[in-house]
Design a protein around this motif. Structure first.
Motif, PDB file in Angstrom:
ATOM      1  N   PHE A 229       0.845  -1.189   0.000  1.00 10.10           N
ATOM      2  CA  PHE A 229       0.000   0.000   0.000  1.00 10.10           C
ATOM      3  C   PHE A 229       0.887   1.247   0.000  1.00 10.10           C
ATOM      4  N   GLY A 283       1.173  -5.393   3.095  1.00 11.70           N
ATOM      5  CA  GLY A 283       0.887  -5.778   1.726  1.00 11.70           C
ATOM      6  C   GLY A 283       0.735  -7.279   1.578  1.00 11.70           C
ATOM      7  N   THR A 327      -2.060   1.278  -4.405  1.00 16.93           N
ATOM      8  CA  THR A 327      -1.070   0.207  -4.287  1.00 16.93           C
ATOM      9  C   THR A 327       0.074   0.410  -5.272  1.00 16.93           C
TER      10      THR A 327
END
Length: 420
Positions: A229, A283, A327
């Protein structure tokens, strides 16, 4: 069915009312200043002409009567008639203690100064100006109230628009629920499959020695995709755990669907793709064996499809003012020089990127296979061996772009690849 952004419109109306009141006071102050200057000059000239014969020789009684006559004007604070030696000959005024703007003029007789006249005109305060302009201020206030009420009526969505919005929200809720159920089913199926299968041993190609004599073995037949992220404002630390977990689960659903569709398209068994880390604050990471010739192409397509899904989710949630993060993706194999396994290298590469960016670090053979599909540029400002040999994805050719958009649309519509 309330009008949209009522709070913002109310804030704008408040600012407009305050600004209009300020400009009204400013304009009134300027106009009063101009009028006061003209009045002061005129009154001093008339008072000099009327009192000129009484100053020399001084006749204080007559001068006092003249001064009282002029001080009956409500705008006059005080009047002083002085001799040539600045001796006070007469004073008058109903508000002598009040400050204001002073106008003075010499009394001349045969070009000889025989005295001076000083008149102080009242300078009204802000409160007095507001009291004199209260009608305009009240009318302005009512005008803004009427605009506020009119906005609530005019901008209020119609019944059709309201029902369409409710329908979209229900559709989104059903899609998320369906994807969540699909994720649970996939987890159950993966768990049962893992119990019946024997884990395969990894093929190890490279062995190197550290300075302390310990052996570090890097797996060269694995490539990894790391998705992180992009959170420069540390928003994850400001939301509740339930909100963050819900966002992680939805991202995981999108990733699982991307893996399934891309693996089916490139005819790669899903058993060669493993999810090392599911979505969390750090993530997610997936690894893939390079035994299949199109392994790198498949992994990059998974990255591209997920980025498209992430962007759709980001725009939709931003419109609804819900928590969402953009992202970034990194794909890499093991890096001998830095003693990094593929997942570690992909995570380290991903940290150098910004939102919506993707980068790769692959050997020459895999780069040659994907060069026709993707436009690559060197990573700016390299700081180590990893970034020096890495490339940023700057675009893809038309067939790959169409395929990625098709997969994105299929996933958003809830389509599931047929099970083989």
């Amino acid at each position: 069915m309330n009008a949209p952004r009522q709070g913002l419109f109310a804030s704008l109306l408040i600012i407009s009312f305050a600004l209009q009141t300020f400009l009204l006071v400013l304009a009134t102050t300027y106009q009063l200043k101009e009028n006061r200057a003209n009045q002061g000059q005129l009154m001093t000239s008339q008072l000099v002409a009327d009192s000129l014969q009484e100053i020399s020789p001084p006749n204080t009684v007559s001068l006092a009567l003249i001064a009282n006559r002029y001080s009956s004007n409500p705008s006059v604070a005080s009047i002083r008639i002085l001799s040539a030696n600045n001796d006070v000959l007469a004073t008058s005024g109903l508000q002598q203690t009040r400050t204001g703007e002073v106008f003075s003029r010499d009394a001349l007789q045969n070009e000889r100064k025989i005295g001076r006249i000083e008149i102080t005109l009242i300078k009204p305060s802000i409160g007095e100006i507001l009291r004199t302009e209260w009608i305009a201020i009240v009318l302005s206030f009512f005008l803004h109230v009427i605009l506020w009420l009119a906005y609530r009526v005019i901008a209020r969505p119609s019944r059709t628009e309201y029902l369409a919005r409710i329908h979209n929200e229900m559709r989104l809720k059903n899609e998320i629920q369906a994807l969540t159920e699909a994720l649970e089913q996939e987890k159950s199926a993966s768990a049962s499959t893992a119990e019946n299968e024997t884990p395969k041993a990894k093929t190890l190609d490279t062995a190197q020695l550290l300075d302390d004599g310990k052996q570090v073995i890097l797996d060269k037949q694995v490539i990894a995709l790391n998705i992180q992220f992009y959170d420069p404002k540390q928003l994850l630390n400001s939301v509740s755990q339930s909100v963050a977990t819900s966002h992680f689960n939805l991202c995981q659903i999108f990733l699982n669907k991307s893996i399934a569709l891309c693996a089916q398209h490139y005819q790669i068994p899903t058993s060669t793709i493993s999810i090392e880390e599911e979505f969390s604050a750090q993530g997610a990471t997936i690894c893939m064996s390079t035994e299949k010739p199109k392994a790198a192409t498949c992994l990059l397509m998974i990255s591209a499809v997920f980025q498209l899904l992430s962007e759709v989710l980001y725009k939709r949630y931003r419109e609804e003012k819900r928590f969402v993060l953009q992202t970034r993706c990194g794909v890499s194999n093991a890096v001998d020089e830095m003693q990094l396994e593929a997942p570690q290298a992909a995570a380290k590469l991903c940290q150098t990127l910004s939102a919506k960016e993707s980068a790769i670090h692959l050997d020459h053979t895999m780069l040659k296979n994907i060069n026709e599909c993707y436009q690559l540029i060197t990573l700016p400002n390299p700081t180590n061996v990893l970034t020096r040999h890495a490339f940023m994805i700057n675009g893809m050719n038309t067939p790959c772009a169409i395929l990625a958009q098709k997969f994105r649309t299929d996933i958003l519509k809830g389509k599931t690849p047929p099970q083989k």
